[in-house]
Design an enzyme around this catalytic site. Structure first.
Site, PDB file in Angstrom:
ATOM      1  N   HIS A 306       8.620 -23.200 -57.731  1.00  0.00           N
ATOM      2  CA  HIS A 306       9.715 -22.989 -58.678  1.00  0.00           C
ATOM      3  C   HIS A 306       9.269 -23.420 -60.060  1.00  0.00           C
ATOM      4  CE1 HIS A 306      13.743 -23.055 -60.414  1.00  0.00           C
ATOM      5  NE2 HIS A 306      14.063 -22.263 -59.416  1.00  0.00           N
ATOM      6  N   ASP A 364      15.390 -19.647 -51.605  1.00  0.00           N
ATOM      7  CA  ASP A 364      15.225 -18.340 -50.977  1.00  0.00           C
ATOM      8  C   ASP A 364      14.490 -18.393 -49.654  1.00  0.00           C
ATOM      9  OD1 ASP A 364      16.535 -16.891 -52.944  1.00  0.00           O
ATOM     10  OD2 ASP A 364      14.812 -17.136 -54.252  1.00  0.00           O
TER      11      ASP A 364
HETATM   12  N1  CMC Z   1       2.224 -19.431 -53.233  1.00  0.00           N
HETATM   13  C1  CMC Z   1       0.961 -19.768 -53.575  1.00  0.00           C
HETATM   14  N2  CMC Z   1       0.618 -20.273 -54.768  1.00  0.00           N
HETATM   15  C2  CMC Z   1       1.588 -20.423 -55.674  1.00  0.00           C
HETATM   16  C3  CMC Z   1       2.933 -20.110 -55.400  1.00  0.00           C
HETATM   17  C4  CMC Z   1       3.246 -19.593 -54.124  1.00  0.00           C
HETATM   18  N3  CMC Z   1       4.499 -19.267 -53.810  1.00  0.00           N
HETATM   19  N4  CMC Z   1       3.701 -20.363 -56.486  1.00  0.00           N
HETATM   20  C5  CMC Z   1       2.869 -20.834 -57.413  1.00  0.00           C
HETATM   21  N5  CMC Z   1       1.593 -20.875 -56.937  1.00  0.00           N
HETATM   22  C6  CMC Z   1       0.410 -21.388 -57.643  1.00  0.00           C
HETATM   23  C7  CMC Z   1      -0.066 -20.379 -58.684  1.00  0.00           C
HETATM   24  O1  CMC Z   1      -1.047 -19.508 -58.154  1.00  0.00           O
HETATM   25  C8  CMC Z   1      -0.622 -21.289 -59.750  1.00  0.00           C
HETATM   26  O2  CMC Z   1      -1.897 -21.703 -59.347  1.00  0.00           O
HETATM   27  P1  CMC Z   1      -3.018 -22.011 -60.471  1.00  0.00           P
HETATM   28  O3  CMC Z   1      -2.506 -23.157 -61.274  1.00  0.00           O
HETATM   29  O4  CMC Z   1      -4.227 -22.358 -59.648  1.00  0.00           O
HETATM   30  O5  CMC Z   1      -3.181 -20.744 -61.260  1.00  0.00           O
HETATM   31  C9  CMC Z   1       0.298 -22.519 -59.697  1.00  0.00           C
HETATM   32  O6  CMC Z   1       0.823 -22.539 -58.358  1.00  0.00           O
HETATM   33  C10 CMC Z   1       1.451 -22.470 -60.695  1.00  0.00           C
HETATM   34  O7  CMC Z   1       2.125 -21.241 -60.524  1.00  0.00           O
HETATM   35  P2  CMC Z   1       2.804 -20.430 -61.692  1.00  0.00           P
HETATM   36  O8  CMC Z   1       2.972 -19.005 -61.276  1.00  0.00           O
HETATM   37  O9  CMC Z   1       2.081 -20.684 -62.970  1.00  0.00           O
HETATM   38  O10 CMC Z   1       4.208 -21.151 -61.768  1.00  0.00           O
HETATM   39  P3  CMC Z   1       5.518 -20.563 -62.392  1.00  0.00           P
HETATM   40  O11 CMC Z   1       6.361 -21.720 -62.745  1.00  0.00           O
HETATM   41  O12 CMC Z   1       5.188 -19.588 -63.470  1.00  0.00           O
HETATM   42  O13 CMC Z   1       6.128 -19.709 -61.192  1.00  0.00           O
HETATM   43  C11 CMC Z   1       7.440 -18.972 -59.386  1.00  0.00           C
HETATM   44  C12 CMC Z   1       7.211 -20.064 -60.435  1.00  0.00           C
HETATM   45  C13 CMC Z   1       8.761 -19.212 -58.693  1.00  0.00           C
HETATM   46  C14 CMC Z   1       7.501 -17.586 -60.074  1.00  0.00           C
HETATM   47  C15 CMC Z   1       6.248 -19.002 -58.381  1.00  0.00           C
HETATM   48  O14 CMC Z   1       6.180 -20.264 -57.760  1.00  0.00           O
HETATM   49  C16 CMC Z   1       6.342 -17.887 -57.340  1.00  0.00           C
HETATM   50  O15 CMC Z   1       5.906 -16.755 -57.597  1.00  0.00           O
HETATM   51  N6  CMC Z   1       6.934 -18.192 -56.130  1.00  0.00           N
HETATM   52  C17 CMC Z   1       7.145 -17.192 -55.133  1.00  0.00           C
HETATM   53  C18 CMC Z   1       8.378 -16.376 -55.468  1.00  0.00           C
HETATM   54  C19 CMC Z   1       9.665 -17.159 -55.237  1.00  0.00           C
HETATM   55  O16 CMC Z   1       9.852 -17.769 -54.200  1.00  0.00           O
HETATM   56  N7  CMC Z   1      10.564 -17.070 -56.221  1.00  0.00           N
HETATM   57  C20 CMC Z   1      11.892 -17.666 -56.108  1.00  0.00           C
HETATM   58  C21 CMC Z   1      12.166 -18.711 -57.142  1.00  0.00           C
HETATM   59  S1  CMC Z   1      13.649 -19.623 -56.731  1.00  0.00           S
HETATM   60  C22 CMC Z   1      14.917 -18.500 -56.948  1.00  0.00           C
HETATM   61  C23 CMC Z   1      15.358 -18.366 -58.354  1.00  0.00           C
HETATM   62  O17 CMC Z   1      15.682 -19.381 -59.010  1.00  0.00           O
HETATM   63  O18 CMC Z   1      15.412 -17.207 -58.806  1.00  0.00           O
END
Ligand code: CMC
Length: 429
Positions: A306, A364
């Site tokens: 998240h 989720d």
């Molecule tokens: N599985 C594997 N690796 C992950 C995941 C995951 N679900 N989420 C983040 N990472 C890794 C990502 O690859 C990155 O690694 P590195 O630093 O080595 O490049 C690191 O963790 C940070 O990730 P980020 O994408 O920069 O973080 P963010 O804050 O931009 O993204 C997120 C947050 C929710 C988009 C992401 O965690 C994700 O895509 N999760 C899966 C989709 C999901 O479950 N979304 C629902 C969010 S909750 C509902 C809502 O509020 O809408």
């Protein structure tokens, strides 16, 4: 330097930037005059360190795993309150008294039906349209039907539009569902509470009596509470940005629904369930964990991670319990998907990659299994999220419109394209 300013040094020049302090949570450095003073913009793609507004509605402490609506912890609201009360709280800032509650119920119930012509509007969609596509369009179309509540400068019209949106979104969501399965639309029944009425509009058919299951109703009501608001997330920021230009509230909420649809936001519950189905059995989990950790593989564990929570999402804990209750109520105690989910959660929580990156299950992760057990097809999951989040969107939109300092939202950019050049006619290119 006083405690209420931050200093910025650019070459020989020093600039004092005011620090604004909220009631809890991080303070902010006010850079609104920075461009005028320095000729520089700030750069923060994805707004990871930027507050876009002041708000008194929802507070999240992502490190602690805390979520408060108007100061009340989500755990208490989900356990002791109900969704309509939560809508009132988000909109007006306080929990309603008994008479305020009755009045609010009455006002919402007066608006549950949609214009009869909306039903014909639905006929234009393909039967296999995604219900989110139908919802985006039908919420936007409300502005074509309710002209008497689109003047945002009129307090009364704003209030009527807010009531209409909260009251009509379940009706439109249920219609979107009924349309895709080829069943007749079910009119709302104002003798029922908000959530029972929604379930009835989704599942009743003219040839049979619909029996309300109180466990499922309570579970869905809780799901609505958990999803009702989440401060300045992508869809809420979209609603605020759309609203900042003075667009009518129906159009703004339609923009929020569109943004919510994406798999990184509201579409994640659908994606999480699909992933659990793809994993299939506990034996396959290590393979998927390896893929999630592989930098060269775009696969992510859906329902994990998240932007704000760097601890267990407090909503996920409540959702996990609700999931068990629903599976028990529908007789799926040993659901294989739940088994995969529990094991996946256990493995991920003890894996160095997920620990180091603070990737915990989010809401989720369990909501998909719960909604599936309640009989909703996956395509409806994000629609249900939209029904609940409409309360938050409206509260945030209203707060923005009523803010005397409100301005049109207009981010700046770091331009990296071609500098000025002269037009070349086609024969000389
Ligand atoms: N599985 C594997 N690796 C992950 C995941 C995951 N679900 N989420 C983040 N990472 C890794 C990502 O690859 C990155 O690694 P590195 O630093 O080595 O490049 C690191 O963790 C940070 O990730 P980020 O994408 O920069 O973080 P963010 O804050 O931009 O993204 C997120 C947050 C929710 C988009 C992401 O965690 C994700 O895509 N999760 C899966 C989709 C999901 O479950 N979304 C629902 C969010 S909750 C509902 C809502 O509020 O809408």
């Amino acid at each position: 330097m006083s405690e209420t300013t931050a200093s910025l040094t650019l070459g020989d020049h020093g600039f004092a930037l005011p620090i604004k302090v909220g009631s809890i949570g991080p303070s902010v450095i006010d850079i609104s005059k920075l461009y005028g003073q320095t000729g520089l913009f700030t750069y923060d793609p994805g707004f990871t360190s930027t507050a876009s507004c002041e708000s008194a509605i929802t507070y999240i402490d992502g490190d602690e795993g805390t979520l408060l609506y108007r100061g009340y912890p989500i755990e208490q609201l989900a356990e002791e309150g109900d969704f309509v009360e939560t809508c009132y709280l988000l909109l007006y800032g306080e929990l309603p008294t008994a008479s305020q509650r009755n009045d609010f119920d009455y006002r919402i119930k007066r608006h549950t039906m949609v214009h009869e012509q909306m039903a014909r509007f639905f006929q234009g969609f393909r039967r296999d349209a995604h219900p989110m596509a139908v919802l985006v369009a039908s919420v936007g179309a409300l502005s074509a039907f309710y002209h008497d509540s689109t003047d945002i400068s009129d307090t009364k019209q704003r209030m009527v539009a807010s009531m209409r949106l909260i009251a009509k979104i379940p009706t439109l969501a249920a219609m979107a569902y009924k349309y895709t399965i080829g069943q007749p639309f079910v009119y709302p029944n104002n003798d029922l509470d908000y959530t029972s009425n929604f379930l009835r509009m989704c599942y009743a058919v003219p040839c049979e009596e619909y029996k309300i299951n109180p466990v499922l109703t309570r579970a869905l009501d809780k799901i609505f509470i958990l999803h009702a608001d989440h401060e300045q997330n992508a869809s809420t920021s979209t609603v605020r940005l759309a609203g900042s230009s003075g667009a009518n509230p129906f159009a703004c909420i339609a923009a929020g629904v569109a943004c919510l649809w994406g798999p990184a936001h509201g579409g994640a519950n659908e994606a999480a369930l699909k992933m659990l189905e793809e994993i299939g059995t506990v034996d396959n989990i290590p393979k998927f964990i390896t893929r999630a950790k592989d930098k060269n593989d775009s696969f992510r564990l859906m329902g994990f991670g998240h932007r704000v929570y760097k601890n267990y999402d407090p909503r996920a804990k409540i959702m996990q319990k609700t999931c068990h209750e629903v599976l028990q109520a529908v007789g799926h105690k040993n659901d294989p998907l739940l088994e995969v989910a529990l094991e996946l959660e256990k493995i991920a929580l003890s894996d160095e990659y997920f620990i180091e990156k603070k990737l915990y299950p989010n809401i989720d992760f369990y909501s998909g299994i719960t909604l599936k057990a309640m009989g909703f097809p996956t395509a409806m999951f994000t629609v249900l999220f939209a029904v609940a989040r409409t309360a938050g969107w409206i509260a945030q939109w209203k707060e923005m419109i009523e803010d005397p300092g409100q301005k049109i939202g207009r981010p700046r950019q770091l331009y990296t394209g071609a500098p000025r050049r002269n037009y070349v006619t086609i024969d000389r290119r």
